[in-house]
Design an enzyme around this catalytic site. Structure first.
Site, PDB file in Angstrom:
ATOM      1  N   ASP A  59       1.046  -0.980   0.072  1.00  0.00           N
ATOM      2  CA  ASP A  59       0.068  -0.116   0.190  1.00  0.00           C
ATOM      3  C   ASP A  59       0.988   1.319   0.001  1.00  0.00           C
ATOM      4  O   ASP A  59       2.142   1.081   0.185  1.00  0.00           O
ATOM      5  CB  ASP A  59      -0.863   0.081   1.334  1.00  0.00           C
ATOM      6  CG  ASP A  59      -2.211   1.129   0.979  1.00  0.00           C
ATOM      7  OD1 ASP A  59      -3.222   0.641   1.711  1.00  0.00           O
ATOM      8  OD2 ASP A  59      -2.058   1.692  -0.117  1.00  0.00           O
TER       9      ASP A  59
HETATM   10  C1  GLC Z   1      -4.161   4.536   0.033  1.00  0.00           C
HETATM   11  C2  GLC Z   1      -4.988   3.241   0.091  1.00  0.00           C
HETATM   12  C3  GLC Z   1      -5.038   2.486  -1.020  1.00  0.00           C
HETATM   13  C4  GLC Z   1      -5.097   3.103  -2.439  1.00  0.00           C
HETATM   14  C5  GLC Z   1      -3.400   3.795  -2.494  1.00  0.00           C
HETATM   15  C6  GLC Z   1      -3.177   4.692  -3.426  1.00  0.00           C
HETATM   16  O1  GLC Z   1      -3.662   4.727   1.159  1.00  0.00           O
HETATM   17  O2  GLC Z   1      -5.040   2.512   1.416  1.00  0.00           O
HETATM   18  O3  GLC Z   1      -6.337   1.660  -1.306  1.00  0.00           O
HETATM   19  O4  GLC Z   1      -5.074   2.638  -3.182  1.00  0.00           O
HETATM   20  O5  GLC Z   1      -3.430   4.248  -1.042  1.00  0.00           O
HETATM   21  O6  GLC Z   1      -4.117   5.649  -3.388  1.00  0.00           O
END
Ligand code: GLC
Length: 750
Positions: A233
């Site tokens: 993430d």
């Molecule tokens: C965020 C989310 C994830 C998302 C990523 C990019 O923190 O947890 O679901 O795809 O960052 O934005």
């Protein structure tokens, strides 16, 4: 320049290493040699219900503006359709839009289990049940990837809250992990074959998901056969060396220079083998080749068709919770020719179409409920906002009550945008007080009150339900939700959504109430496997509306359930008939629950194992068929760290909801992993020993021959929970330590 095929050129170690971190916020690194692109850079972007592609000069945090795209209804609404065909169609459309915007990896679907209705991102997730969520997610993934775009199944795993999400440890039992929180991913991986999986921020039993070798290597790759890329993430990597060792391939966002330095240092010191680097780089390179567009994007993106698809998802995902009769006539549908209709509520004019956070899309267009109602009505449609998006307004309240007098009123109520979002959880389940007050005032003067809810996660209805003749839960309707709700209210379309999560009577009734959102860096999943309806059913607790519930403007009858054992153990063919006994077409969702064998393991009352949505004309009948296998009867046995099927009688329950069971049939299930596989040790209890075929025979044989003390039934029952080593130390109780050692040696498989 076209990329050089993966098998043409070996990468150097440094080239491989460079691939393990992104290039910037939204793209992976490329490898070039001179002008030749050896590995192309990939574009990764959100989100689960629409493409959130930032313009080239997007902000470095990736939360600013984005290029308009179809804002489909979020997962909470798609989940309520129970429609695998529609889920697949949605996946294909999302993939096509991603392809058209040169996106290689779309960061979705999100499938985390809705452990608590307080979850801030529940609007982005599908269900409280792993079968429903996993099956729908599998279809979405396959749809997206049919466009040559990678899906990114997220957030793996046990990311069920927003509070402290980047540090907190989800402390969960092995059984709940396997049967609930991993099961949803297992099904999505096996059915959808995602090309990427996103590791979650949180820890699981103290170990970050991104560094969790048991989770990423042993379960995801070795047990489930996942061969794709594991991406972090955004900002989810704490120790890059540990995460690489655990099997995480790509750290995002880029440039991730500290992580690359740590990896270089670990290579130089021999802390990690270069094979780990090349293994991950190879997967990233293969993904870059697989997602290269090769001109697959549609010449013309059919945004009109996608808008209509968004409408159909909103239609099928809206759940008619209540439809009372007024003078013998159901409150809904409304008569389009009625002289006047009054619409109250700012959400009719400013609808909630999606949730806040990284999934937020700039919609290509928006059809509001008010516009759509005015477009479809053949009478007048008055409007009064009644409240503001910021809260109460006395003048607006009074104006709405005045307009509503002696009229049919449709009230749009729900959660304001700030009530639910990525990044924080809710702290209560109520509708805003000013909305409840307004509903009560309007109900006091109106002839008929229809409530339309717009919310990404459940609100308690009991405080105000007696002020509404009908309640239509539309969740978050996407950009075409306004048209959908108008068609449902006027009966042009028939509601067919079913709840993918229980709506409780009160927050205090919820399974995780005493363990949410945790404290001191830990959240204990004290409810174990008893999540959602599993909890309410086991405790026989009343709910406002049960899992699987949803009314229709027609009615369905179930008949002729037939269960035929198959040729292999624990396989059954289940068939039955559903008939539309009403006067208009409608869709029914047939739900198959298994009421498991009552054996050694504590089991839920019933668990969803299969479902099928069928559309029937008035008077039409159709047959449903399901094939059951061992997986539908198994449970995870933490004693043997494996799946087990206990022998005995189970029931197949066919329902229109988890609490509206229409037909049942009993089946005999045979044990599969007989105790032969169960290894006993001195800490095993007497009960476990006597349930182990060979050990029981040895103990009973020894008692019969006088070698051991013969225990009475009462003493045996009392001692069932005692570890064998404790029994051995009770002089003359059954056997001594030496005899126990012999018993264990002879009873356990070699
Ligand atoms: C965020 C989310 C994830 C998302 C990523 C990019 O923190 O947890 O679901 O795809 O960052 O934005």
């Amino acid at each position: 320049m076209t990329p050089v095929p993966a098998d043409a050129l070996e990468l150097t170690l440094e080239e491989s290493l460079s691939l393990l971190s992104g290039a910037d916020f939204w793209s992976s690194r490329e490898v070039k040699r001179g002008d030749d692109v050896v590995v192309r850079s990939m574009s990764l972007t959100d989100g689960p219900h629409g493409v959130r592609k930032q313009p080239a000069d997007g902000d470095h945090l990736g939360i600013g503006d984005s290029i308009p795209a179809t804002c489909f209804p979020p997962a909470v609404t798609l989940g309520s359709t129970w429609d695998t065909t529609l889920a697949a169609e949605f996946g294909r459309a999302l993939g096509a839009e991603a392809r058209a915007l040169d996106v290689d990896v779309i960061l979705g679907p999100g499938v985390n289990i809705k452990r608590s209705p307080l979850g801030g991102r529940n609007f982005e997730y599908v269900s409280e049940d792993p079968v429903l969520a996993g099956e729908l997610a599998g279809e979405i993934i396959a749809g997206v990837q049919s466009a040559g775009v990678a899906a990114s199944l997220k957030h793996f795993a046990v990311n069920n809250q927003e509070t402290d999400r980047m540090r907190i440890s989800a402390d969960v039992s092995e059984r709940a992990l396997r049967e609930i929180y991993l099961e949803v991913f297992r099904r999505a991986v096996l059915h959808g074959r995602p090309w990427t999986v996103m590791a979650s921020y949180n820890k699981i039993n103290g170990i970050f998901a991104a560094e969790n070798e048991a989770l990423l290597r042993r379960v995801l790759r070795e047990e489930w056969g996942f061969t794709g890329v594991i991406v972090s993430d955004w900002g989810g990597v704490t120790d890059r060396v540990a995460s690489l060792r655990a099997g995480l391939d790509l750290q995002m966002p880029g440039p991730g220079l500290p992580g690359l330095s740590d990896l270089r240092r670990a290579l130089e010191t021999g802390e990690i083998a270069s094979s780990l680097v090349t293994e991950s780089a190879t997967r990233i390179r293969e993904l870059a080749d697989k997602t290269a567009s090769h001109g697959t994007q549609a010449a013309h993106l059919d945004t009109v068709a996608h808008h209509d698809l968004a409408r159909r998802i909103a239609l099928s995902g809206s759940v008619l919770l209540v439809n009372s009769s007024l003078a013998g006539t159901p409150a809904l549908p409304l008569d389009r020719d009625a002289a006047d209709l009054v619409v109250v509520g700012e959400f009719a004019r400013s609808p909630r179409i999606q949730g806040s956070g990284s999934s937020q899309v700039v919609p290509a267009r928006i059809e509001t409920p008010l516009e759509a109602l005015r477009g479809l009505s053949r009478g007048t449609v008055a409007f009064a906002p009644g409240y503001t998006l910021e809260g109460a307004d006395e003048e607006l309240h009074a104006e709405a009550v005045a307009v509503a007098t002696a009229s049919t009123v449709v009230m749009f109520l729900g959660l304001p945008p700030h009530a639910e979002s990525e990044g924080y959880d809710r702290d209560h389940l109520e509708l805003p007080a000013e909305q409840i007050a307004l509903l009560r005032s309007v109900h006091a003067v109106a002839e008929r009150v229809i409530v339309v809810l717009q919310n990404g996660s459940p609100v308690t209805c009991s405080p105000w339900a007696d002020n509404a003749h009908a309640v239509l839960e539309t969740w978050l309707g996407g950009q075409a939700g306004g048209r959908a709700v108008a068609e449902l209210l006027f009966g042009i379309e028939n509601p067919s959504g079913r709840l993918a999560e229980t709506i409780p009577l009160a927050l205090a009734d919820t399974p995780s109430f005493t363990n949410f959102p945790g404290e001191g860096g830990r959240v204990v999943y004290g409810e174990g496997i008893f999540v959602g309806y599993r909890h309410y059913d086991y405790l026989e607790r009343p709910v406002a509306f049960p899992f699987g519930h949803g009314l229709s403007y027609t009615a369905f009858e179930y008949s002729d359930l037939r269960v035929t054992p198959g040729s292999i153990p624990n396989s059954f063919d289940v068939r039955g008939t559903v008939t539309n006994v009403g006067d208009r077409a409608g869709a029914e969702v047939v739900q198959l629950y298994v009421e498991p064998v009552r054996g050694k393991l504590q089991r839920p009352v019933r668990e969803l194992k299969h479902f099928a949505r069928m559309t029937l004309e008035p008077g039409e009948s159709a047959e449903y068929t399901f094939r059951l296998a061992s997986v539908d009867f198994h449970a995870w046995d933490a004693a043997t760290h494996g799946w087990t099927v206990e022998s005995g009688r189970a029931r197949i329950a066919i329902g229109a909801s988890s609490r509206d069971i229409r037909s049942t049939a009993e089946v005999v299930v045979t044990a599969e992993d007989s105790d032969e596989t169960r290894r006993l040790d001195e800490w095993s209890t007497l009960g476990e020993a006597l349930a182990h075929s060979r050990m029981a025979a040895a103990i009973r044989g020894g008692a019969a021959s006088g070698e051991f003390f013969a225990m009475s039934d009462d003493l045996e029952r009392m001692a069932a929970g005692m570890p064998l080593r404790v029994i051995a130390d009770f002089e003359g109780m059954l056997f001594d330590r030496d005899q126990l050692a012999t018993l264990l040696r002879e009873s356990n498989l070699p």
